[in-house]
Design a protein around this motif. Structure first.
Motif, PDB file in Angstrom:
ATOM      1  N   ALA A   1       6.831  -1.374  -8.153  1.00 53.88           N
ATOM      2  CA  ALA A   1       6.945  -1.906  -6.790  1.00 53.88           C
ATOM      3  C   ALA A   1       7.910  -1.057  -5.965  1.00 53.88           C
TER       4      ALA A   1
ATOM      5  N   THR B   1       6.110   2.120  -4.959  1.00 61.38           N
ATOM      6  CA  THR B   1       5.182   1.866  -3.850  1.00 61.38           C
ATOM      7  C   THR B   1       5.923   1.735  -2.531  1.00 61.38           C
ATOM      8  N   GLN B   2       7.024   0.988  -2.543  1.00 57.45           N
ATOM      9  CA  GLN B   2       7.781   0.807  -1.308  1.00 57.45           C
ATOM     10  C   GLN B   2       8.339   2.144  -0.808  1.00 57.45           C
TER      11      GLN B   2
ATOM     12  N   VAL C   1       5.583   3.969   0.852  1.00 62.13           N
ATOM     13  CA  VAL C   1       5.353   3.374   2.174  1.00 62.13           C
ATOM     14  C   VAL C   1       6.421   3.851   3.153  1.00 62.13           C
ATOM     15  N   ASP C   2       7.671   3.892   2.691  1.00 63.42           N
ATOM     16  CA  ASP C   2       8.744   4.406   3.548  1.00 63.42           C
ATOM     17  C   ASP C   2       8.474   5.854   3.945  1.00 63.42           C
TER      18      ASP C   2
ATOM     19  N   ARG D   1       5.969   5.936   6.653  1.00 60.88           N
ATOM     20  CA  ARG D   1       6.606   5.503   7.901  1.00 60.88           C
ATOM     21  C   ARG D   1       7.400   6.654   8.524  1.00 60.88           C
TER      22      ARG D   1
ATOM     23  N   LEU E   1       2.829  -1.633   7.387  1.00 57.92           N
ATOM     24  CA  LEU E   1       2.322  -0.823   6.268  1.00 57.92           C
ATOM     25  C   LEU E   1       2.325  -1.597   4.963  1.00 57.92           C
ATOM     26  N   GLU E   2       3.354  -2.435   4.756  1.00 59.42           N
ATOM     27  CA  GLU E   2       3.429  -3.198   3.505  1.00 59.42           C
ATOM     28  C   GLU E   2       2.240  -4.128   3.331  1.00 59.42           C
TER      29      GLU E   2
ATOM     30  N   ALA F   1       0.101  -0.659   1.505  1.00 62.08           N
ATOM     31  CA  ALA F   1       0.819  -0.627   0.230  1.00 62.08           C
ATOM     32  C   ALA F   1      -0.096  -0.765  -0.996  1.00 62.08           C
TER      33      ALA F   1
ATOM     34  N   THR G   1      -0.424   2.442  -4.457  1.00 63.15           N
ATOM     35  CA  THR G   1       0.167   2.170  -5.767  1.00 63.15           C
ATOM     36  C   THR G   1      -0.146   3.331  -6.706  1.00 63.15           C
TER      37      THR G   1
END
Length: 835
Positions: A633, A636-637, A640-641, A644, A687-688, A692, A696
């Motif tokens: 997780a 993945t975050q 995503v960052d 962004r 985005l989350e 997201a 993964t």
């Protein structure tokens, strides 16, 4: 009123005001400059039966106006200030047991309400010059109205203004009476004198003053944006006059000491003319005797808070029309006058009508701390004229939590209570409290004074220690340096009352680190570590960057605490700072050091990385590679960052995904509550939710090519929306020939580019979104070039089609151009059909 009092325009409405306060508790009074409201209203109300011997508190937005109005009222009563009429401003007060009218400012009223919500012994609050919309006035009025509603239904509240529309204020105060005074002003001639192209404001001001001296009589009030301009104009004017000219040049600005300010507003001696060079401090509340000429540069300097940088900086802006009228009115207080405006008349009409309220532009950390002290959880629950922006309140709370002033539930802490009692910004208050605890009170007060005032050693480089040393040795240069020293002494006196004695050791703090540590207490988000390389560039703990000039004495320092920098969002210029060692930081900021595995996006290598780190904010004190498995997780975050930070262009946008995005954007425009926002900002913010799940296992930018953006976008809508998507925003439209033509969802609205011949016989314009939106037809020639754009197909057939046919028939003779398109067969063929 007492017969000895002068006759003023406000006298005509005083009976109505008195009646309103007998029949009710609130009133709004509108009166132009010079009407006499500031001095006569408190005196008129002091013997009211409902006052029952209690005090009247009047809020003035400026210290100079507070002292001057108290002095004037006392003079009318034949008394000294401090008897019936007194004042309280920051670090100065003249009151006694017999004082019935107190003029206050600088947050004094807010402090009185906080300390005693019932306002014991106070019968009335007067908010003077409310049109200036200072933060203290807005907050004070909100707290006063809440106290009135909950605790003091007999408290009278009067709001007085010269230019503000009083209707909204009266509505806020329970639809109270709105009383207007016509005022009495002598006629003022207005002359516009726009400067030459690229001419400095000082040059045009000196020229206008010389013109006024040569052609007009009486003294001159000249408005300039700040102390710097005043000093430069003064230096250019003084050589022009000798003693025999009997011209007095008197600067007037907030940083001057009280005695110098009082000299500026006193009337000129007989036979002399005065030139008062003033900031907006002279715009309201003050009457400077003998003024009949105003020269207005049309500029003012205002604080502006930049949420992206967390910085407040002074900017020079054009004054509003209301401000210009206030200044112009100063020339007609005593006799007919003249006002020179150093801008064009056409430009005046384009200026904003009013200046924005401070609550919309200011740093809200001080206000947010006061609200926490009041016990407010929901800011919108207070009666505001303008509700503070939620985003700015959230940012202010982040700052206050970093200063230990608020807990995680945004309740005020013991530290916050101590900070709120100090008359400085919460950042500086936190520094003063921590300094006192460490036995560094003197140094902390010196630093607080330096950062509250203008820098008296601007040319000495960025090292804040040099200023502290100059103050300690009594070598702070000039009037500004002396004012800073006085402020430091006063802060020390207040600090002794508020802060508890020293209770921590300072054995680890080298003398050279003390100023830096104190600055770090005030600005924990501006602790800077020098980056690698020859340039003195620093990474700041708050995530920003800072840079020093190469020649600055601090350039070699590995660690800095930065007190002042400009508002640039990426890499700001550092103006004031002090060095501090890493060891001292680790000792005194131990509670803010975070240790653990950090998973983050590495912009340099365009990939997700994992490191074990010890860090303060964005500054890494120590790090090691991570060899253990990392939480998927978190990976993945971090990815995503990364998206962004890179922007949506890093994704693999196919024609299909672009078309889907425009369809969804069209539906969002029609129904924003039920369809997702497809703008760049909207997609990046969510985005989350939609991206997201599809990144993964992806840890590099190059792997984003695998992601189906169309599929990801579809995941952002539910099953019911998917069923409605093709119905409300179809991809294609079937035209009369049977062709399925793709709808182009443009920002200006949906469009259908189709050859004109394929629409023969059609009488209705296509409509989508449940028949609510007409599709604009882009009718094309056989060569696919635009012939007509219409949302009214039948109107086109019956109207301009004949002209299009005449023009196209000769150019495309092999194509079908019937006389009656409504009865013609639609066709895709090139040759004309045989009859």
């Amino acid at each position: 009123m007492t017969s000895d009092f002068p006759s003023l325009p406000i006298d005509a409405v005083l009976p109505a005001l008195k009646t309103a306060l007998v029949d009710g508790t609130n009133a709004v009074l509108q009166a132009p400059p010079g009407a006499g409201k500031t001095t006569m209203v408190p005196l008129a109300l002091r013997d009211a039966d409902w006052l029952a011997g209690r005090k009247i508190i009047m809020l003035e937005p400026r210290r100079l106006a507070a002292r001057a109005s108290a002095r004037r009222m006392a003079q009318l009563l034949g008394e000294q200030v401090g008897e019936t009429v007194g004042y309280r401003v920051r670090f100065d007060s003249k009151v006694s047991a017999q004082t019935r009218i107190e003029v206050v400012t600088e947050g004094i009223l807010v402090r009185q309400i906080q300390d005693d919500p019932e306002l014991s012994g106070i019968g009335a609050l007067i908010f003077d010059e409310f049109h200036e919309r200072s933060l203290d006035a807005d907050l004070g009025l909100a707290l006063a109205l809440e106290s009135q509603a909950a605790l003091r239904d007999d408290l009278r509240i009067i709001v007085m203004s010269a230019t503000l529309d009083g209707g909204p204020v009266a509505a806020l105060m329970g639809d109270c009476p709105l009383i207007s005074s016509e005022g009495r002003a002598f006629p003022v001639q207005t002359t516009y004198m726009p400067p030459k192209p690229r001419e400095w404001v000082e040059t045009s001001m000196v020229a206008a003053i010389r013109e006024a001296l040569a052609t007009q009589h009486g003294s001159i009030l000249a408005f300039l944006p700040g102390q710097g301009e005043i000093t430069r104009v003064e230096s250019q004017l003084r050589p022009l006059f000798s003693a025999k000219d009997k011209v007095i040049i008197a600067p007037l600005y907030g940083a001057m000491d009280t005695r110098a300010q009082d000299l500026a507003i006193q009337p000129a001696p007989d036979g002399h003319r005065k030139i008062v060079l003033a900031t907006a401090i002279a715009e309201t509340s003050l009457t400077i005797d003998g003024i009949r000429v105003v020269v207005d540069c049309g500029l003012q300097r205002l604080p502006r808070f930049d949420p992206s940088s967390g910085m407040t900086r002074l900017i020079t802006v054009k004054s509003s029309q209301a401000s210009a009228e206030q200044r112009r009115g100063r020339a007609g207080r005593l006799e007919p006058g003249i006002c020179y405006r150093l801008w064009a008349e056409a430009e005046h009409r384009a200026r904003p009508q009013f200046s924005p309220a401070e609550i919309a532009e200011a740093d809200l950390a001080p206000l947010t701390l006061e609200l926490a002290r009041w016990g407010v959880a929901d800011v919108t629950s207070l009666p505001w004229l303008d509700v503070p922006e939620a985003a700015k309140i959230d940012q202010a709370r982040d700052v206050l939590r970093a200063l230990d002033a608020l807990d995680d539930a945004n309740r005020i802490t013991q530290m916050g209570q101590a900070m709120a009692a100090l008359p400085v910004h919460p950042r500086l208050a936190h520094m003063m409290v921590r300094g006192q605890q460490l036995g560094l009170a003197d140094t902390a007060c010196a630093v607080a004074a330096l950062l509250s005032d203008r820098d008296f050693m601007r040319s000495a480089g960025a090292d804040l220690r040099l200023r502290v040393e100059a103050m300690a040795r009594g070598r702070a240069p000039g009037m500004l340096g002396e004012a800073t020293r006085q402020l430091a002494r006063r802060l020390k006196q207040v600090g002794k009352i508020v802060c508890r004695p020293a209770d921590e050791t300072t054995d680890d703090i080298d003398f050279t680190d003390r100023v830096g540590l104190l600055v770090a207490f005030a600005y924990p988000d501006r602790i800077g570590e020098r980056r690698r390389g020859g340039e003195p560039r620093y990474r700041l703990s708050g995530g920003r960057g800072g840079v020093l000039p190469k020649e600055d004495g601090l350039a070699p320092e590995p660690w800095l605490a930065v007190a002042e920098l400009d508002g640039q969002s990426r890499e700001a210029k550092i103006y004031l700072a002090a060095p501090v060692s890493q060891g001292v930081l680790e000792n005194h900021f131990a509670s803010q050091i975070r240790t653990g595995t950090e998973v983050f996006w590495d912009s340099q290598n365009d990939m997700v990385v994992a490191r074990w780190q010890r860090r303060i904010g964005a500054l890494v004190l120590e790090e090691k590679p991570v060899h253990d498995a990392v939480d998927p997780a978190k990976l993945t975050q971090a990815m995503v960052d990364g998206v962004r930070k890179m922007g949506l262009s890093c994704l693999n946008w196919s024609k299909e995904s672009e078309h889907l995005r425009t369809r969804l954007a069209f539906l969002h425009e029609q129904d924003s509550e039920n369809w997702p926002d497809m703008s760049d900002a909207g997609l990046l913010a969510t985005l989350e939710t939609w991206l997201a799940p599809y990144v993964t296992g992806i840890v590099r930018r190059s792997q984003l090519r695998q992601v189906s953006v169309a599929e990801a976008l579809m995941s952002g809508i539910d099953w019911n929306q998917r069923q409605k998507l093709d119905q409300l925003a179809p991809t294609h439209w079937t035209v009369p020939t049977g062709s399925h033509v793709r709808i182009d969802y443009r920002p200006e609205g949906p469009a259908l580019p189709v050859r004109l011949q394929e629409m023969f016989g059609a009488t209705e314009t296509p409509k989508i979104a449940g028949g609510k939106v007409a599709v604009t037809l882009h009718l094309l020639s056989p060569a696919q070039r635009p012939l007509q754009v219409t949302s009214d197909l039948i109107g086109f057939w019956q109207g301009s089609y004949a002209q299009v046919k005449a023009e196209m028939k000769g150019r495309y003779p092999r194509h079908y151009w019937p006389d009656d398109p409504l009865q013609a067969e639609p066709t895709r063929r090139i040759k004309r059909p045989k009859s």
